[in-house]
Design a protein around this motif. Structure first.
Motif, PDB file in Angstrom:
ATOM      1  N   ARG A 172       0.822  -1.209   0.000  1.00 38.34           N
ATOM      2  CA  ARG A 172       0.000   0.000   0.000  1.00 38.34           C
ATOM      3  C   ARG A 172       0.858   1.263   0.000  1.00 38.34           C
ATOM      4  O   ARG A 172       0.497   2.281  -0.582  1.00 38.34           O
ATOM      5  CB  ARG A 172      -0.926  -0.008   1.216  1.00 38.34           C
ATOM      6  N   GLU A 173       2.018   1.202   0.657  1.00 38.26           N
ATOM      7  CA  GLU A 173       2.892   2.378   0.694  1.00 38.26           C
ATOM      8  C   GLU A 173       3.407   2.724  -0.700  1.00 38.26           C
ATOM      9  O   GLU A 173       3.411   3.885  -1.114  1.00 38.26           O
ATOM     10  CB  GLU A 173       4.057   2.130   1.643  1.00 38.26           C
ATOM     11  N   GLU A 174       3.815   1.700  -1.451  1.00 39.89           N
ATOM     12  CA  GLU A 174       4.277   1.937  -2.818  1.00 39.89           C
ATOM     13  C   GLU A 174       3.130   2.414  -3.706  1.00 39.89           C
ATOM     14  O   GLU A 174       3.301   3.297  -4.549  1.00 39.89           O
ATOM     15  CB  GLU A 174       4.875   0.648  -3.390  1.00 39.89           C
ATOM     16  N   ALA A 175       1.931   1.862  -3.507  1.00 41.12           N
ATOM     17  CA  ALA A 175       0.765   2.289  -4.280  1.00 41.12           C
ATOM     18  C   ALA A 175       0.474   3.760  -4.028  1.00 41.12           C
ATOM     19  O   ALA A 175       0.201   4.527  -4.959  1.00 41.12           O
ATOM     20  CB  ALA A 175      -0.448   1.438  -3.926  1.00 41.12           C
ATOM     21  N   ALA A 176       0.565   4.164  -2.753  1.00 42.87           N
ATOM     22  CA  ALA A 176       0.320   5.572  -2.426  1.00 42.87           C
ATOM     23  C   ALA A 176       1.362   6.470  -3.064  1.00 42.87           C
ATOM     24  O   ALA A 176       1.055   7.553  -3.578  1.00 42.87           O
ATOM     25  CB  ALA A 176       0.302   5.758  -0.909  1.00 42.87           C
ATOM     26  N   ASP A 177       2.621   6.028  -3.052  1.00 40.26           N
ATOM     27  CA  ASP A 177       3.694   6.810  -3.666  1.00 40.26           C
ATOM     28  C   ASP A 177       3.424   7.014  -5.158  1.00 40.26           C
ATOM     29  O   ASP A 177       3.565   8.121  -5.685  1.00 40.26           O
ATOM     30  CB  ASP A 177       5.029   6.096  -3.454  1.00 40.26           C
TER      31      ASP A 177
END
Length: 706
Positions: free
Chosen positions: A670-675
């Motif tokens: 999810r962190e990479e998706a948000a980035d």
């Protein structure tokens, strides 16, 4: 950013993490910290502020009209509001609209948009959809984001202007339907429409009328005094009042009268009145409404011109368009127009409304056309128009050449005097001349100057395609088809029908487009030019994709690819393999799509076509995702994002980052998706697509939510 301190005690196990100041990012607390690498998420920029100031300069020497201006102030104090400034031709409705726009400039902090529908209509280009596209560009929306259809463009315009304090000035409207889509819905905005009609449709929807009548005696005297000075007018007040009456109180006539008196300091006002009366008698036209006919007035001004200026005036009346440049004037005159043009400016027969851009008032242009018919033999008029058409063709061909490599049937050779420093400069020139270029195509078609017609239609393709002027494209190429049939030139017929069909596809006229493409393929085969058949096959494939027929599309693209392969055209093969990959993707045949795109990529690398490489990588990533090859898809999508960023195609770069966000979510990151969504949002904001940015904000909030 705050300061962080770490104090540790060996053996005692006391670990204290202290943080002071203001923190703008994430905070990591741990009992035992080894090495931490923290990559800051990209900052999301604010949307760039674009404040268009499109309203032309204030009319020089504007006087009076304080009542009408105060009415506009009162009616438009609380938006959203629409005012219709209406009156007779020559009475100054446009001047009132422009004057008020400049006076109220500070009230509209988000800018002023302007369109002259009268000028566009004179050239035959009145598409409201095209006006909306121009408005969106002025508001900072990148070309690649502008939708194709009128409803979608209108919706984007409303979204872009929601909450704005914006003025829209629409000159020369004839119908309410031309204006309604151009109205922002924001409460701080206003629309001023000038027209020679009452536009009852707008009034029925709540617009307020502001009627501009002829100047009365005192107002007319103030106008003349502003031009000639108090001493000259005051000393001949009785005759000056008579001059105002003879001019019907029309500012355009009074300005010409003042210009005549300025050019002849020894003339009395009475002498000018006698000249007007004599001109009226020579024309054998009755006076109207107590004044002289406008033709008689223009005749008196015209007869005071030296022959060089008079001839330029007449020949400008031959032009089919509404505006001209010094270069076009030189072509029409077949000589340098500098002194003649200056004399026409001094006489108020033409006005300079932008740098090196001139025009005649509608009433003046009608008189110039009549004077040309009476004083210039038909062959001289036709010769002048032919020179103008060839001038436009030379410019359009040079601009087309600046667009880069593509198949062209016309061989223009060297165009002396024409050069464009960049693709953007060439496209801007075409856009500036757009309405008049279409008018020239029409005029050439009426005279069956067939070579000029089809060559102009071919050269205008980049403008029509890149700027989305599909109605213009359809009309120009329909005339091109007729020209090709008269010439019995099947290759040209195939080219014209293909470009017509592509415009019809964009206009949603699918059946008509298919019919044109079938006829185009027959003409291409008759021409014996396999390149043209390949072009038609590509368009047939595109039409099939629009109609959700991926198998039919794949057949067309494969056939076009085979033709290019036999001709040794690697780039052509690569392009058709790319389209073939799109067809397979539409049919969810991910393996076949990946294979076709894999064949296309090295061919586009060899051709040096960076943008096509970026597009191929993006579609390849989608195919790889469908095949479950997540790591390959991530690599391809990141390459696509990098290339499309360098090529400045924000719509494709955004799509690449959105795909990367989906791939990250597939892997539970999810962190990479948000980035990735932040990066997509940043691109959208920088390229002006605020509606899409709001959608991305919502997606980002959902991903960020614990």
């Amino acid at each position: 950013m705050g300061e962080a301190g770490v104090v540790s005690a060996e053996g005692g196990g006391i670990v204290r993490n202290e943080l002071s100041g203001q923190v703008t990012g994430a905070v990591v607390q741990a009992g035992d910290v080894g090495v931490i690498n923290i990559a800051a998420a990209p900052a999301i920029p604010a949307a760039p502020v674009r404040v268009p100031r499109q309203v032309p300069a204030e009319p020089p020497g504007f006087v009076n009209r304080t009542f009408e201006l105060s009415l506009l102030d009162r009616h438009l104090a609380d938006g959203p509001a629409v005012a219709v400034v209406c009156g007779l031709k020559g009475v100054g409705t446009s001047a009132v609209g422009r004057r008020w726009a400049h006076q109220a400039r500070e009230r509209f902090g988000d800018g002023q948009l302007y369109v002259d529908l009268g000028a566009l209509r004179h050239g035959g280009a009145t598409g409201v959809s095209d006006v909306l596209a121009a408005f969106l560009r002025a508001l900072g929306v990148h070309e690649s984001w502008i939708p194709e259809g009128l409803p979608e463009r209108a919706a984007m315009f409303r979204s872009m202007t929601a909450g704005s304090r914006l003025l829209v000035l629409v000159d020369g409207a004839e119908h309410a339907a031309e204006v309604t889509p151009l109205c922002p819905a924001s409460p701080g905005s206003a629309v001023v429409v000038t027209s020679h009609r009452q536009l009852r449709g707008l009034l029925a929807e709540g617009a307020v009328p502001v009627t501009v009548g002829p100047l009365d005696a005192e107002q007319g005297l103030r106008l003349l005094t502003g031009m000639l000075g108090e001493e000259r007018v005051g000393g001949q007040r009785t005759h000056a009042v008579e001059l105002v009456r003879l001019c019907g109180g029309l500012p355009i006539a009074l300005r010409m009268a003042g210009a005549q008196l300025l050019r002849h300091p020894a003339w009395s006002v009475e002498r000018l009145i006698r000249d007007l009366a004599e001109a009226g008698r020579r024309l054998d036209r009755a006076a109207t409404e107590g004044g002289v006919s406008m033709d008689a007035f223009f005749e008196a001004v015209y007869e005071g011109l030296p022959e060089g200026a008079a001839r330029l005036y007449r020949l400008l009346g031959v032009l089919p368009g509404s505006a001209f440049s010094p270069g076009l004037a030189a072509a029409v005159l077949d000589d340098e127009p500098d002194q003649a043009l200056d004399l026409l400016l001094d006489a108020h027969l033409v006005e300079e409304f932008a740098q090196d851009r001139y025009r005649m008032h509608d009433l003046v242009r009608l008189h110039a056309a009549r004077r040309a018919r009476s004083a210039e033999p038909p062959e001289a008029r036709e010769s002048a128009l032919r020179r103008a058409a060839e001038w436009y063709l030379a410019g359009a061909a040079a601009a087309d050449a600046a667009m880069g490599r593509r198949l062209r049937l016309a061989d223009h050779g060297e165009r002396a005097g024409w050069s464009f420093a960049s693709r953007g400069e060439a496209l801007d020139w075409l856009d500036t001349e757009r309405a008049d270029l279409l008018a020239v195509v029409r005029a050439a078609a009426a005279r069956e100057w067939d070579e000029i017609v089809w060559q102009l239609a071919e050269a205008l393709w980049p403008l029509h395609h890149d700027r989305g002027y599909h109605a213009d494209c359809a009309e120009a190429n329909a005339l091109g088809v007729e020209a090709a049939l008269r010439l019995e030139a099947p290759a040209v017929e195939a080219r014209m029908r293909n470009q017509l069909a592509r415009a019809q596809l964009m206009l949603g006229e699918l059946d008509q487009a298919r019919d044109q493409l079938v006829r185009a393929r027959q003409a291409a085969r008759a021409s014996g030019d396999p390149r043209m058949e390949a072009v038609i096959l590509e368009s047939l494939g595109r039409a099939a994709l629009v109609q959700a027929e991926p198998d039919t599309a794949a057949e067309s693209f494969a056939a076009a690819s085979a033709i290019h392969e036999r001709a040794g055209n690697g780039r052509g093969v690569g392009m058709q393999q790319y389209h073939l990959g799109l067809a397979h993707l539409d049919a969810a045949r991910h393996g076949e799509a990946a294979a076709a795109l894999g064949r296309a990529l090295p061919l586009m690398v060899a051709a040096g076509d960076a943008l096509s490489q970026g597009r191929i990588h993006l579609e390849l990533a989608r195919a790889q995702r469908g095949l479950g090859r997540r790591a390959d898809a991530i690599r391809s999508a990141r390459t696509a994002a990098e290339i499309t960023r360098e090529c400045r195609v924000p719509v494709k770069e955004t799509q690449a980052w959105e795909l990367l966000a989906e791939l990250a979510e597939d892997g539970g990151d999810r962190e990479e998706a948000a980035d990735c969504l932040r990066r997509a949002l940043s691109v959208c904001l920088a390229s002006g697509n605020l509606p899409r940015a709001e959608t991305l904000r919502a997606r980002l909030a959902a991903v960020d939510r614990p």
